[in-house]
Each structure stands twice: as C-alpha cells, then as structure tokens.
Design a protein around this motif. Sequence first.
Motif, short mmCIF file in Angstrom:
data_model
loop_
_atom_site.label_atom_id
_atom_site.label_comp_id
_atom_site.label_asym_id
_atom_site.label_seq_id
_atom_site.Cartn_x
_atom_site.Cartn_y
_atom_site.Cartn_z
N UNK A 1 -5.51 -0.60 -10.05
CA UNK A 1 -4.76 -1.80 -9.69
C UNK A 1 -5.37 -2.45 -8.45
N UNK A 2 -5.72 -1.61 -7.50
CA UNK A 2 -6.29 -2.18 -6.27
C UNK A 2 -7.69 -2.74 -6.47
N UNK A 3 -8.43 -2.11 -7.36
CA UNK A 3 -9.75 -2.70 -7.67
C UNK A 3 -9.58 -4.10 -8.23
N UNK B 1 1.48 3.55 -2.11
CA UNK B 1 0.97 4.80 -2.65
C UNK B 1 -0.42 5.16 -2.11
N UNK B 2 -1.07 4.16 -1.52
CA UNK B 2 -2.44 4.41 -1.07
C UNK B 2 -2.54 4.07 0.43
N UNK C 1 -11.89 1.92 -0.96
CA UNK C 1 -11.97 1.18 -2.22
C UNK C 1 -12.81 -0.09 -2.04
N UNK D 1 -2.94 3.35 -9.73
CA UNK D 1 -2.85 2.63 -8.46
C UNK D 1 -4.22 2.18 -7.98
N UNK D 2 -5.20 3.08 -8.14
CA UNK D 2 -6.53 2.73 -7.66
C UNK D 2 -7.13 1.58 -8.49
N UNK E 1 -7.71 4.67 2.56
CA UNK E 1 -8.18 4.71 1.16
C UNK E 1 -8.55 3.30 0.67
N UNK E 2 -7.77 2.32 1.08
CA UNK E 2 -8.05 0.95 0.70
C UNK E 2 -9.39 0.49 1.24
N UNK F 1 -16.02 8.91 -4.96
CA UNK F 1 -15.01 9.95 -5.12
C UNK F 1 -15.56 11.30 -4.66
N UNK G 1 0.84 -1.20 0.00
CA UNK G 1 0.00 0.00 0.00
C UNK G 1 0.87 1.24 0.00
N UNK H 1 -9.14 5.87 -13.89
CA UNK H 1 -9.04 4.55 -13.26
C UNK H 1 -9.92 3.53 -13.96
#
Lengths: 196, 348
Positions: B55-57, A112-113, A121, B52-53, A117-118, A183, A110, B13
């Motif tokens: 990627x995480x999805x 960068x995030x 997501x 990055x986002x 934030x995770x 967002x 993680x 994204x």
Amino acid sequence: MFDEKNIWDTFRYGDESSFKLIFEQFYTPLFNYGHKFTVDDHIIEDALQDLFVKLWKNKDSIRETSSVKNYLYKAFRRVLLRKLSYAPQVVGFSSPEDKLDFNFQLGHDHTLISQERLQQIRQSLSDALKKMTPRQREIIHLRYYEEMEYEEIADIMQLSVSSTYKLLYRAIETLRNNLSNTDFLLLLSLLSLKKV
Amino acid sequence: MEKQQKDYSQYTKIDFFTDDLFISYVLHPDEENMAYWELIGKNFPGIVPEMEEARHWILALNGQSAYRPSAGKPELWQKIAAEIQAHDRRQLRYIRPIKRAARWIGSAAAIFILGWMLHEYSQQGEKEHYAGYGAQQEIVLPDESVVTLNGNSTIRYARTWKSDKPREIWLQGEAYFTVKHVALKNRLQQSDSFRVHVQDLDITVLGTRFNVRNRRTTTEISLVEGSLRINQTATGALLKVLKPGDAFIYDSTSHELKSLERKAVANKAWTNNEIDLDGYTLEDILHILEDTYGYEITLQAPELAQKRLSGTIPAHNAEDILFVLKKVFNLRINQKSNHLTISPNQYP
C-alpha cells in the motif's frame, strides 16, 4: 469542473480560450511526464510548445477523442522522443541516475509501519526505480502515477497490450529484486539490533 | 462475494503491488473495497504487513509531487499564443483566400464539366442547326448530303445514321437539299431513302436536289433533279410523286396540294443570294422579308399587294430587296427597328 469533451470540441472549432484551458490543465502533468524522459527542462518546454502549436494548426483535422489526456500524452511522447533522438548530446534515456529524483510523498497514516520503515520504503523504491530502464520507469509512472489502464498505456507507448503486460512485469521484477535486497538488509539490521 | 474465494494466504507485497483491485482500493478507497480488504486482513492476518507495505509503495509512487520546472507556465503560453496568432494571421491573409479561390475554381470547373456533359448527353440523340434571320447556313449531313438552310430555319436529325434505316431530317423553314444517292443500281431498298419531315408532310427521295419552303401554313416543294414523293404524315397517304421541274404548294389548313406556276429552279434562287421574282406578288415578297429576314411589315397600300414583278434581283440582304421594291413600286419605307411601314410615295 473541467469538461474535457466540451472544451476539446470548442477548441477544435477554433476557440482559443478553450485551447488555453487545455494548456493550463495539462501543462504540469505533461511536464512531469516529460521529466521521466529527460532532465533537460528546455527540451520538455520546446516539445510542449511544438505540441500545442501543432495542435492549433491542425485543429481542423483533429477528431473528437474519448480521452483528451491519452491523446495529449501520446502526441507529447511522440514529439518529445523525436526531439530527444534529434539531440543526442542531450541526456535522454541515458540520463544519469543520480540526477533523477522521485519526490516521494508518503502517506499520513503510519499506524502499522514506523516512520523509520517508511524511510526505508522510500529509499528502496528510489533505488529500484533508478535501476530500471527508462521504459520500465515510464510504465511504472503511467500505471501507478497516472493510474492508466493497460490498454491506455499500450496506446500511448505504441505497444500491444501483451507487450505492455510484459514490460510492466519486467519492471516489477526489477522492483522485486531490489526490494528483497532491502528486506535482506532490513533483516540484517534487525538481527544486529537484537544483538545489541 | 466471489472475490473472497481467492486465496491470499501466499500473497507477498509484490503480488499486492500488482493486483488491480488492490491498487484501486489504495488509490480510491470506498466503503465497499475497504470492507473487502479489511475482511481479507482478518482472514489472513499473516499477510497484513505485506499488504501495508505494498500500500505504501503504491501511495509513494502515486503521491510523488509533480516535477515543477523552473521556467514558468505563463511564459510558455505567451510563446505558444504568439505563434498560433501569427499562424492565424497567415491563414487569414494568404492561405484561406487561396483555398477559397481554389475551391471556387474547382466547383466552377465541376459545374462547367457537368454542363458540358449534360449538353453532350442531350445532343446524343439529335443534332440541331438553326440559321438566324437573314442568315444562311450550309450543313453537311453524316451521309455527306448537303443542306443549305435559309434564314430563320431549323433542321434536326439523329446524330448517327444507321445504314439499315432511312436517313431522316426534321425541317422548319426553308432549306435546299442536295441528297447523296447511296443506293446500288437495281437494288433499291427502303433504307436507301432520304426523308424530310416538314410540318405535316413526309418527303421521301433518293439522290436528288430539291427545295423545301415551309412558312406559315404552306409548304412549297420544288424538285430540281431526281425524283421525290410526298406523303401526308398523319395518314401516310401518297399525295404526289414529283418529276424534275415540278413545284407544288401544300396548304396545311385546307390539306390541298396545288401546282405552283413558278419554276422549280426559281425557288432555289435564294441559295445564290438572289430572288427570282417571276410569279411573286408584292405580298409574297413581303412575306419573305418577314419570314426569312425577321421584319414586321405594315403595307399601307393594299392595292399594291397583288402587283407582280419579273426578273431576278440580288438578295444578299434585306436592304437589297427593299431598295428594289422602293424603286420599282415608288414606295416610302419607314423603319423603326425591325418594323417597316410601307406606303406609296406621295412625292415622286
């Protein structure tokens, strides 16, 4: 290593131990796939039992296949959907959203995030999936979880390749709408943070 | 790299999320695709968070832990195994044997039909009749002519007779013919004739009755009624034209045609189950017993061979004939299956 082709062939010639290996190999993925259609474990289990008994009974007429996985997914989907349509009282496509759970496991890097934030997501993905139609959920599953090609998805879901693209596109649209929402919320939260 | 030409600056994204190359990089990173996407990140620093986002999805969707049911895998396998074993037992006990029997019956039927077809096909051209030893057979030919076959005799003929060709018969042994007259009056044509091929002779007739007896190297032809012509098959040479009542014998070794002293009618006595003995020696009669009834005979009294008899004796079967011979010549006949040893009776 699970030598799919070889085991499939020995199964077709009546080797029960190969057949058991196929069962062992695909039990969990198929169960998981079935879970996208219904939360009723009994129906999934019945469908699996029907599928494997039918495979054994028809082994003489089953041909070799380029992908055992695709063959089984397709056959299992057919058996399960028939079962679900015969049992309308059981939650099928119309399964209540709150019962669905998407067990997201997030990556370990993680850098960068942020962890926060995770979490967001995870939440937004979960929300987006709940808003999808069952077929949209199924195609997301086959594309991102099973990592299937469009041709394979089309084969399993009995769609043309172009319909498969369209269906996936609509699923992504749902995702996009929902994620932009998050967002927006995120933006709001950032703004409020700044205020503080 | 060609891929680098692509403009990712406007990528969101969602775009990354649906990009096949990006997906395969996220799920299966290797040196090449890692280098590629790192380069993209350097070239378009603004989109790195979007990447990055996405990627995480993708990782989140792909990394979902599989749903694990409460009921166990071994239990389900138990159920399946029990069901397929029951299925196999049923197959073994009932269905396989039935299938096998069906397959067997099927192939037997196929072979039978094939055999029948072959038989039919082989019979297409010719028809053959054989009368066994001591038996007689009456055959009606396609033109309604009648052939009476004596024992141990065969005729062959084409199954269908064309009206523009002579009627033809191939004979081995003895037969009496009653030939239908098909010619119109005063309009005699080659095609109206009836032809019997026997050994090395061709017998050509119109409507008529005659007896042909071909045994060993001789052929006796006895004309009862009508007219008859004898030709040699090999040369086509005309040997004789017979008048009613004529009886001739042709010897195939000496190529000689001789008149028979016996009456023509006497030679068809067998068709009434009789033998007209006029002109027969004992040896002739024994030849009949051998040729027509299938005996092997040893005559241990050579002096009797040329003895003659007269009159008509019943000949329903060989026993009739043997009985008469025994009484008339005072003979002793020893029979061992079909072998007869004939000797003079020492104790009259």
